[in-house]
Design a protein around this motif. Structure first.
Motif, PDB file in Angstrom:
ATOM      1  N   UNK A  73       0.836  -1.206   0.000  1.00  0.00           N
ATOM      2  CA  UNK A  73       0.000   0.000   0.000  1.00  0.00           C
ATOM      3  C   UNK A  73       0.868   1.252   0.000  1.00  0.00           C
ATOM      4  N   UNK A  74       2.029   1.161   0.655  1.00  0.00           N
ATOM      5  CA  UNK A  74       2.940   2.306   0.673  1.00  0.00           C
ATOM      6  C   UNK A  74       3.425   2.644  -0.735  1.00  0.00           C
ATOM      7  N   UNK A  75       3.686   1.631  -1.542  1.00  0.00           N
ATOM      8  CA  UNK A  75       4.122   1.879  -2.914  1.00  0.00           C
ATOM      9  C   UNK A  75       3.054   2.650  -3.678  1.00  0.00           C
ATOM     10  N   UNK A  76       1.812   2.223  -3.551  1.00  0.00           N
ATOM     11  CA  UNK A  76       0.717   2.915  -4.236  1.00  0.00           C
ATOM     12  C   UNK A  76       0.566   4.346  -3.721  1.00  0.00           C
ATOM     13  N   UNK A  77       0.714   4.498  -2.411  1.00  0.00           N
ATOM     14  CA  UNK A  77       0.568   5.826  -1.816  1.00  0.00           C
ATOM     15  C   UNK A  77       1.657   6.776  -2.296  1.00  0.00           C
TER      16      UNK A  77
END
Length: 350
Positions: free
Chosen positions: A275-279
């Motif tokens: 999710x951090x990558x997408x964020x």
């Protein structure tokens, strides 16, 4: 682009192709221009067959004739090439021929060709691809007005296309990631210790280059000599680098640093598919790698460079920015005389 290349995962994925010998890359890409099933045949290591014509890297006149005739701005060959290969193959081929045709004025000449093809070609898909190519070339050459022209023509005239979407994500003039705007807050795990994190606050009072990269990214690797030289020259209390590895593994980064490039600065790691990558992709407008963001001591963005060639451009920008800071520190204060500047004791009365 610059051997530009773009697929669904961004600019850098083309690096797997661009590491090939330039002549071989051109031979493979242009094989489809003849419409035949057989691959293009290389006459020697540096000589290739282009649309039925033998073309060597030093045959600029012949390459120019190709771009005016068989492979002109309205040629049907561009549609054939685009239909037969992955996205951006037509524009990338134009870049490669342009490098042979105009070795001393590549940017200007290729921009002229891309503008004409992006306006006159009968296939709207080809027009959109060439307009996006022009947008990338203009950005690399730091031609702000020309970049804006390509951007507006692409996004206004080809709304909803793959390339218009990419243009908005990478080159949106209203993006938060551009010079003069504050760097967004972030919190990213450290490479060496996933329980520790780096944040924007860690770099307050210091100029920092945020280098978003991956071991799998050819243009990122080609940027390494420039980043190392910048760090060797300027690294210290006033300047550092934070490299943020994306779509990678901790072990791959560790092996890369142990056996290829040391990268003796700060490192953060974004787990692949997290999710951090997408964020972060959204917060930092990341559509492709490398992406480099130079941030001043006050947290304001100073420069942004993306894609192939960004390492060299950013290294130059770092030198320029830090030289300006040094000049400001050494400038005499109001009322100081020339002896003050030389370091001698001032004789000015109070």
């Amino acid at each position: 682009m610059r051997s530009f290349g773009l697929d669904a995962d961004g600019l850098c994925t083309s690096a797997r192709v661009s590491t090939m010998h330039p002549a071989l890359l051109l031979a493979v890409g242009l094989a489809l221009l003849t419409g035949g099933a057989r691959p293009a045949s290389a006459q020697s290591q540096d000589t290739i067959r282009v649309a039925g014509t033998v073309l060597a890297p030093d045959e600029a006149a012949q390459a120019r004739r190709l771009l005016r005739a068989e492979l002109g701005p309205t040629s049907r060959h561009w549609t054939r090439l685009q239909d037969s290969t992955k996205r951006f193959a037509a524009a990338k081929t134009a870049f490669q021929i342009g490098r042979v045709a105009y070795p001393r004025a590549w940017s200007d000449s290729v921009l002229t060709f891309l503008r004409e093809a992006g306006t006159r070609h009968p296939d709207p898909a080809v027009r959109a691809e060439f307009l996006f190519g022009g947008l990338q070339v203009a950005s690399a050459a730091e031609r702000g007005e020309t970049q804006d022209q390509f951007y507006r023509r692409l996004t206004d005239g080809h709304e909803g296309t793959h390339y218009a979407t990419k243009a908005r994500r990478l080159f949106d003039p209203d993006s938060q990631i551009q010079a003069g705007k504050p760097l967004p807050d972030f919190e990213i795990p450290a490479l060496s210790d996933p329980t520790a994190t780096y944040t924007k606050r860690d770099f307050e009072g210091q100029t920092v280059l945020i280098d978003i990269w991956g071991t799998w990214c050819g243009p990122c690797i080609r940027a390494m000599p420039h980043l190392h030289e910048a760090y060797r020259t300027h690294g210290g209390e006033d300047f550092t680098i934070l490299s943020v590895a994306m779509r990678d593994t901790r072990e791959a980064v560790k092996q890369f640093r142990a056996h290829k490039w040391e990268m003796p600065w700060d490192h953060a790691f974004v787990p692949k598919g997290s999710d951090l990558q997408k964020k972060l992709r959204g917060r930092f407008d990341i559509q492709g790698l490398p992406a480099t963001i130079l941030v001043g001591p006050d947290g304001q963005i100073l420069r942004v460079h993306r894609g192939v060639g960004s390492g060299k451009k950013m290294a130059r920008a770092i030198s320029e920015v830090l030289a300006q800071d040094l000049d400001s520190e050494n400038a005499p204060s109001e009322g100081a005389n020339s002896e003050d500047v030389s370091g001698q004791e001032s004789n000015a009365s109070l």
